[in-house]
Write an enzyme that holds these catalytic residues in place. Structure first.
Site, PDB file in Angstrom:
ATOM      1  N   LYS A 283       0.839  -1.219   0.000  1.00 41.94           N
ATOM      2  CA  LYS A 283       0.000   0.000   0.000  1.00 41.94           C
ATOM      3  C   LYS A 283       0.865   1.256   0.000  1.00 41.94           C
ATOM      4  CE  LYS A 283      -2.139  -0.910   3.920  1.00 41.94           C
ATOM      5  NZ  LYS A 283      -1.423  -2.115   4.364  1.00 41.94           N
TER       6      LYS A 283
ATOM      7  N   ARG B 280      -9.533   0.551   8.727  1.00 41.89           N
ATOM      8  CA  ARG B 280      -8.942  -0.695   9.228  1.00 41.89           C
ATOM      9  C   ARG B 280      -9.913  -1.467  10.101  1.00 41.89           C
ATOM     10  NH1 ARG B 280      -3.144   1.114   8.964  1.00 41.89           N
ATOM     11  NH2 ARG B 280      -1.808  -0.657   9.456  1.00 41.89           N
TER      12      ARG B 280
ATOM     13  N   ARG C 211      12.149  -3.868   4.823  1.00 42.21           N
ATOM     14  CA  ARG C 211      11.607  -2.544   4.509  1.00 42.21           C
ATOM     15  C   ARG C 211      12.359  -1.424   5.234  1.00 42.21           C
ATOM     16  NH1 ARG C 211       5.218  -1.437   4.867  1.00 42.21           N
ATOM     17  NH2 ARG C 211       5.445  -1.585   7.122  1.00 42.21           N
TER      18      ARG C 211
ATOM     19  N   ARG D   7      11.340   0.652  10.706  1.00 48.20           N
ATOM     20  CA  ARG D   7      10.303   0.986  11.687  1.00 48.20           C
ATOM     21  C   ARG D   7      10.316  -0.001  12.844  1.00 48.20           C
ATOM     22  NH1 ARG D   7       4.884   1.654   8.226  1.00 48.20           N
ATOM     23  NH2 ARG D   7       4.125   0.545  10.043  1.00 48.20           N
TER      24      ARG D   7
ATOM     25  N   ARG E  82       0.845  -7.656  14.317  1.00 48.28           N
ATOM     26  CA  ARG E  82       0.102  -6.786  13.390  1.00 48.28           C
ATOM     27  C   ARG E  82      -0.680  -7.614  12.367  1.00 48.28           C
ATOM     28  NH1 ARG E  82       4.540  -3.567  10.935  1.00 48.28           N
ATOM     29  NH2 ARG E  82       2.989  -2.360   9.826  1.00 48.28           N
TER      30      ARG E  82
END
Ligand code: AMP
Length: 234
Positions: free
Chosen positions: A31, A106, A143, A176, A187
């Site tokens: 996303k 969400r 990432r 992160r 998550r």
């Protein structure tokens, strides 16, 4: 040129309403990579609720303080906090022609609140970025995110031109805190429980949800979304 044609196509739709484009998908489904590309193509702002929270945390605002305790645990920030922040952002002048939402909604309550807010005034398109869970782990553990503008990179598949620095703004890249393996499984569980039901919520409404296979290259995925917006093809 393609962008102009697409705008003409979108603008010549059945109504003159601005469009809200929702990118739905698990953490790591792409996303955050696709939203800026689509934003650039459609000339609509990209709104990431995760980025808005991180900005609030950096600024030590009351919203940032509230959000931090949930984000640190891999949990969702309460709906009322998210909704106030998102609707305030959607009310800004640059969103008059529509917006691309990344990471929102969400929960079912967020989706219903968005419907109430925009039903009469906007068109809605939802892209569900479908991806294998194993690939998510690989994507997220490599990432890198920009401290300054939030742009995402990947150590292997999409490295920055200059190591450690963002191609867009030169900001420092970092991993992160919620991208570690332990936080990721939390998550993903939260996603399965609270966000995945939104796929059915939108699927039930004819013509709104388009499923995009999100394991291709970023160019292929973008092209599939653009084709879908333009001609209803996926
Ligand atoms: P993201 O950058 O989209 O992965 O979001 C990072 C974190 O911000 C999430 O794990 C949540 O804690 C919080 N967050 C972002 N968007 C929302 C939302 N729509 N509802 C609740 N929490 C959110």
């Amino acid at each position: 040129m393609a962008s102009i044609l697409l705008r003409l196509k979108l603008d010549s739709g059945s109504t003159d309403k601005p469009r809200i484009v929702i990118l739905l998908g698990a953490p790591g489904s792409g996303k955050g990579t696709q939203a800026p590309l689509l934003s650039n193509f459609l000339k609509m702002p990209h709104i990431s609720t995760g980025d808005l929270f991180r900005e609030n945390i950096r600024n030590m605002s009351p919203v940032g303080k509230q959000a931090r305790e949930f984000m640190d645990q891999g949990l969702l920030v309460p709906d009322e906090v998210v909704l106030a922040m998102l609707f305030s952002r959607l009310g800004e002048a640059d969103c008059k022609g529509g917006a691309i939402l990344d990471g929102f909604p969400r929960t079912l309550a967020q989706a219903e609140a968005l419907d109430r807010e925009i039903a009469a005034t906007h068109e809605l398109s939802v892209f569900y970025l479908a991806i294998d869970f194993d690939l998510l782990i690989e994507r997220i553990s490599g990432r890198l995110s920009c401290k300054q503008c939030g742009r995402s990179f990947h150590k292997k598949t999409s490295p920055p031109m200059k190591e450690g620095h963002c191609d867009s703004c030169g900001g420092l890249l970092f991993q992160r805190e919620d991208d570690t393996k332990e936080m990721l499984s939390k998550r993903l569980a939260v996603y399965s429980e609270q966000t995945k039901p939104l796929i059915d919520y939108y699927r039930k409404r004819r013509g709104i949800l388009k499923e995009i296979q999100a394991d291709g290259s970023k160019e292929e995925i973008l092209q599939a979304m653009i084709l879908s917006l333009c001609c209803g093809k996926v």
